[in-house]
Design an enzyme around this catalytic site. Structure first.
Site, PDB file in Angstrom:
ATOM      1  N   ASP A   1       0.781  -1.307  -0.081  1.00 21.51           N
ATOM      2  CA  ASP A   1      -0.047   0.147  -0.110  1.00 21.51           C
ATOM      3  C   ASP A   1       0.921   1.183   0.050  1.00 21.51           C
ATOM      4  O   ASP A   1       0.420   2.191   0.445  1.00 21.51           O
ATOM      5  CB  ASP A   1      -1.198   0.049   1.109  1.00 21.51           C
ATOM      6  CG  ASP A   1      -2.056  -1.127   1.332  1.00 21.51           C
ATOM      7  OD1 ASP A   1      -2.298  -1.500   0.205  1.00 21.51           O
ATOM      8  OD2 ASP A   1      -2.044  -1.938   2.421  1.00 21.51           O
TER       9      ASP A   1
ATOM     10  N   LYS B   1       1.989   2.212  -5.275  1.00 27.06           N
ATOM     11  CA  LYS B   1       2.685   1.741  -6.422  1.00 27.06           C
ATOM     12  C   LYS B   1       2.061   2.085  -7.663  1.00 27.06           C
ATOM     13  O   LYS B   1       2.736   2.393  -8.848  1.00 27.06           O
ATOM     14  CB  LYS B   1       3.253   0.535  -6.327  1.00 27.06           C
ATOM     15  CG  LYS B   1       4.136   0.022  -5.102  1.00 27.06           C
ATOM     16  CD  LYS B   1       4.299  -1.818  -5.067  1.00 27.06           C
ATOM     17  CE  LYS B   1       3.151  -2.438  -4.455  1.00 27.06           C
ATOM     18  NZ  LYS B   1       2.768  -2.131  -3.082  1.00 27.06           N
TER      19      LYS B   1
ATOM     20  N   GLY C   1      -3.846  -4.477  -4.363  1.00 26.35           N
ATOM     21  CA  GLY C   1      -4.774  -3.274  -4.668  1.00 26.35           C
ATOM     22  C   GLY C   1      -3.962  -2.286  -5.189  1.00 26.35           C
ATOM     23  O   GLY C   1      -3.384  -1.547  -4.363  1.00 26.35           O
ATOM     24  N   HIS C   2      -3.953  -1.920  -6.233  1.00 24.05           N
ATOM     25  CA  HIS C   2      -3.451  -0.746  -7.040  1.00 24.05           C
ATOM     26  C   HIS C   2      -4.291   0.150  -7.610  1.00 24.05           C
ATOM     27  O   HIS C   2      -5.365  -0.032  -8.342  1.00 24.05           O
ATOM     28  CB  HIS C   2      -2.454  -1.137  -8.327  1.00 24.05           C
ATOM     29  CG  HIS C   2      -1.255  -2.259  -7.654  1.00 24.05           C
ATOM     30  ND1 HIS C   2      -0.286  -2.588  -8.591  1.00 24.05           N
ATOM     31  CD2 HIS C   2      -0.901  -2.376  -6.505  1.00 24.05           C
ATOM     32  CE1 HIS C   2       0.521  -3.313  -7.970  1.00 24.05           C
ATOM     33  NE2 HIS C   2       0.083  -3.198  -6.500  1.00 24.05           N
ATOM     34  N   THR C   3      -4.239   1.319  -7.162  1.00 22.40           N
ATOM     35  CA  THR C   3      -5.334   2.145  -7.353  1.00 22.40           C
ATOM     36  C   THR C   3      -4.593   3.555  -8.346  1.00 22.40           C
ATOM     37  O   THR C   3      -3.670   3.927  -8.191  1.00 22.40           O
ATOM     38  CB  THR C   3      -5.838   2.916  -6.370  1.00 22.40           C
ATOM     39  OG1 THR C   3      -6.380   2.148  -5.611  1.00 22.40           O
ATOM     40  CG2 THR C   3      -6.877   4.140  -6.767  1.00 22.40           C
TER      41      THR C   3
ATOM     42  N   GLN D   1       2.513  -5.891  -3.043  1.00 19.97           N
ATOM     43  CA  GLN D   1       2.871  -6.001  -1.606  1.00 19.97           C
ATOM     44  C   GLN D   1       3.982  -5.556  -1.441  1.00 19.97           C
ATOM     45  O   GLN D   1       4.385  -4.105  -2.089  1.00 19.97           O
ATOM     46  CB  GLN D   1       2.956  -7.432  -0.940  1.00 19.97           C
ATOM     47  CG  GLN D   1       1.657  -8.293  -0.903  1.00 19.97           C
ATOM     48  CD  GLN D   1       1.033  -8.972  -2.184  1.00 19.97           C
ATOM     49  OE1 GLN D   1       1.751  -9.538  -2.911  1.00 19.97           O
ATOM     50  NE2 GLN D   1      -0.337  -8.653  -2.404  1.00 19.97           N
TER      51      GLN D   1
HETATM   52  P1  IMP Z   1      -2.296 -12.751   2.217  1.00 15.28           P
HETATM   53  O1  IMP Z   1      -1.333 -12.173   1.134  1.00 15.28           O
HETATM   54  O2  IMP Z   1      -3.679 -12.633   1.833  1.00 15.28           O
HETATM   55  O3  IMP Z   1      -1.863 -14.121   2.441  1.00 15.28           O
HETATM   56  O4  IMP Z   1      -2.109 -12.028   3.551  1.00 15.28           O
HETATM   57  C1  IMP Z   1      -0.908 -12.058   4.153  1.00 15.28           C
HETATM   58  C2  IMP Z   1      -0.427 -10.763   4.819  1.00 15.28           C
HETATM   59  O5  IMP Z   1      -0.096  -9.869   3.946  1.00 15.28           O
HETATM   60  C3  IMP Z   1      -1.529  -9.862   5.788  1.00 15.28           C
HETATM   61  O6  IMP Z   1      -1.156  -9.331   6.930  1.00 15.28           O
HETATM   62  C4  IMP Z   1      -2.330  -9.029   4.595  1.00 15.28           C
HETATM   63  O7  IMP Z   1      -2.894  -7.961   5.222  1.00 15.28           O
HETATM   64  C5  IMP Z   1      -1.093  -8.608   3.792  1.00 15.28           C
HETATM   65  N1  IMP Z   1      -1.313  -8.314   2.479  1.00 15.28           N
HETATM   66  C6  IMP Z   1      -1.546  -9.005   1.457  1.00 15.28           C
HETATM   67  N2  IMP Z   1      -1.639  -8.145   0.360  1.00 15.28           N
HETATM   68  C7  IMP Z   1      -1.522  -6.981   0.836  1.00 15.28           C
HETATM   69  C8  IMP Z   1      -1.463  -5.681  -0.096  1.00 15.28           C
HETATM   70  O8  IMP Z   1      -1.603  -5.528  -1.362  1.00 15.28           O
HETATM   71  N3  IMP Z   1      -1.228  -4.678   0.820  1.00 15.28           N
HETATM   72  C9  IMP Z   1      -0.974  -4.742   2.069  1.00 15.28           C
HETATM   73  N4  IMP Z   1      -1.001  -5.886   2.777  1.00 15.28           N
HETATM   74  C10 IMP Z   1      -1.124  -6.920   2.104  1.00 15.28           C
END
Ligand code: IMP
Length: 466
Positions: free
Chosen positions: A15, A18, A44-46, A228
């Protein structure tokens, strides 16, 4: 800087903003291709373009540019339902998605992955999108790949996929029922739905490694878009509170199967920090259990900024209110759930770790404008573990949890949105940025000062002070 390929990677917990940076680079620097190499629709990319907001989850951020080839690489996990929904939303808004290609080696997120993630992911605070269970099956060689659903002639392979789906699905239903005590999936119904969905994207499936090789041969330029952030990387993040993919530089090579080495490796760093989900988090402002209850946003209802009285309390040391100040100013809420993100001060120890692990060559600093008007701003420059001072990011989660941040304090600054070059920024903002650069040992070449594409400046002549 031009004529080179580049990597964009989050240098915090995701977040970082990017999408906007990828979009600006594609626009300003003529990249020919954007590749996603890790994660799935947990991201999630906005992108804000011509006043319209495009939330992207799985599809690369170059999709709005018809001349750009967009690739979903083998390291990505693809949820057919999520993909089709995203394609439909884009198509409805007039975006032609013919410039999208999906690796036949990418793994598919299956219905059982989502059920299992929703059941077990709470401890980590996962997105419940089935990402972890899908990567687990990839490693245990039980996974189903895109190329099994869509054959080499771009036809839906009902026979092969149907047999594999039924075999794996029967095993998963046993687990779901007997181990987790949940309702089994209706496999026949789920399979029919997947065949239906595959018709929408079957023509987009190919050997993307071959495609990227051709692109390289033609001398074209590639932008790798990491999802991520490095501190959520499976190996280099705050394990086990991490995602299940390789976020870092090495992930871009294995996850894309590409012959391009990105010479320019840009770490996206937000001017403060946020984290979603559980896990130790240094510099956090406020207690997460309280935030979870008190700070939820209703969709479509913007929350008001803090009152003067609340701001004063925040400045007098009320961390919950300081966190709320940043959260509301930065709109730090999950885009689909409204879940409040945890907010804190920028942690340079953690970012330096990301710089080292991914060999980052520069930083893109985002959301500087969110700090405007906060009279005192902090940076974390070391951790205290008892009487020891650490300047490296601990691998052990229990050590990380007991560390305390060491802060450096900076004067706040006024409006930055209109600055078109570094010298036009307020002096205090310049000092803040120069300290980040000197600590990390790399320049902040791109600085984002507002939400629109035009709100960013580039330091052509950078120097790393210190
Ligand atoms: P997962 O990727 O759904 O398995 O989640 C594992 C961890 O990564 C959790 O703490 C999620 O909140 C975090 N996470 C996964 N994708 C994102 C992202 O795009 N942005 C921020 N945190 C993320």
């Amino acid at each position: 800087m031009r004529n080179t390929s580049a990597l964009i990677v989050g240098a915090q917990f995701g977040d970082e903003g990017k999408g906007k940076i990828v979009d600006s680079l594609v626009q300003d620097e003529d990249f020919d291709c954007v590749v996603r190499y890790n994660g799935g629709n947990n991201a999630g990319h906005t992108i804000v373009s011509d006043g319209q907001t495009y939330p992207l989850h799985l599809i690369p951020s170059g999709i709005l540019h018809p001349h750009v080839t967009n690739v979903i690489g083998a390291g990505v996990v693809v949820d057919p339902a999520g993909l089709v929904q995203e394609l439909a939303t884009l198509t409805e808004r007039g975006v032609d998605c013919k410039n999208l290609f999906i690796s036949d080696r990418a793994h598919l997120v299956m219905p059982w992955h989502k059920v299992i993630d929703a059941h077990l992911g709470g401890k980590i605070g996962t997105t419940a999108r089935g990402i972890g269970p899908c990567y687990e099956d990839r490693a245990s060689r039980r996974g189903l790949r895109v190329g099994e659903l869509v054959d080499e002639n771009n036809r839906v392979d009902k026979e092969h996929f149907g047999a594999r789906f039924s075999e794996v699905g029967a095993h998963k239903n046993e687990l779901i029922q007997k181990l987790y005590g949940l309702e089994p999936l209706d496999l026949e119904k789920e399979l029919a739905e997947i065949f239906h969905l595959a018709e929408t994207f079957k023509d987009r499936v190919c050997d993307t490694s071959e495609l990227l090789y051709q692109i390289k041969t033609e001398g074209k330029r590639v932008l790798f878009e990491g999802a991520q952030g490095c501190l959520l990387d499976l190996d280099w993040g705050s394990y086990p509170y991490v995602t299940s993919s390789t976020v870092t530089f090495s992930g871009c090579l294995s996850g894309s199967g590409s012959a391009h080495i990105p010479e320019r490796r840009i770490g996206i760093v937000k001017a403060y920090s946020t984290r979603v989900g559980e896990g130790p988090y240094l510099g956090e402002l406020g207690d997460y259990e309280t935030i979870k209850v008190q700070d939820v946003a209703k969709k479509g209802e913007p929350l008001p900024p803090l009152s003067d009285d609340e701001k004063q309390k925040a400045l007098n040391g009320d961390d919950l209110l300081m966190g709320r100040w940043i959260r509301r100013a930065g709109r730090e809420y999950g885009t689909t759930t409204g879940r409040p993100r945890r907010c804190g001060w920028l942690d340079l120890v953690a970012v330096k770790h990301a710089v080292q692990v991914s060999g980052l060559t520069e930083v893109a600093l985002t959301k500087l404008d969110i700090l405007v008007d906060i009279p005192k701003i902090k940076l974390i420059t070391a951790y205290k573990d008892g009487d020891k001072t650490l300047t490296t990011f601990p691998s052990r989660i229990n050590q990380l949890a007991r560390c305390q941040p060491v802060y450096e304090e900076f004067e706040g600054f006024g409006e930055v949105k209109n600055a078109k070059s570094f010298p036009e920024l307020p002096r205090a903002a310049q000092d803040f940025i120069r300290r980040i650069e000197s600590y990390l040992g790399i320049p902040a070449r791109i600085i984002s000062v507002g939400p629109e594409r035009s709100h960013h400046l580039v330091q052509e002549e950078t120097h790393v002070a210190g």
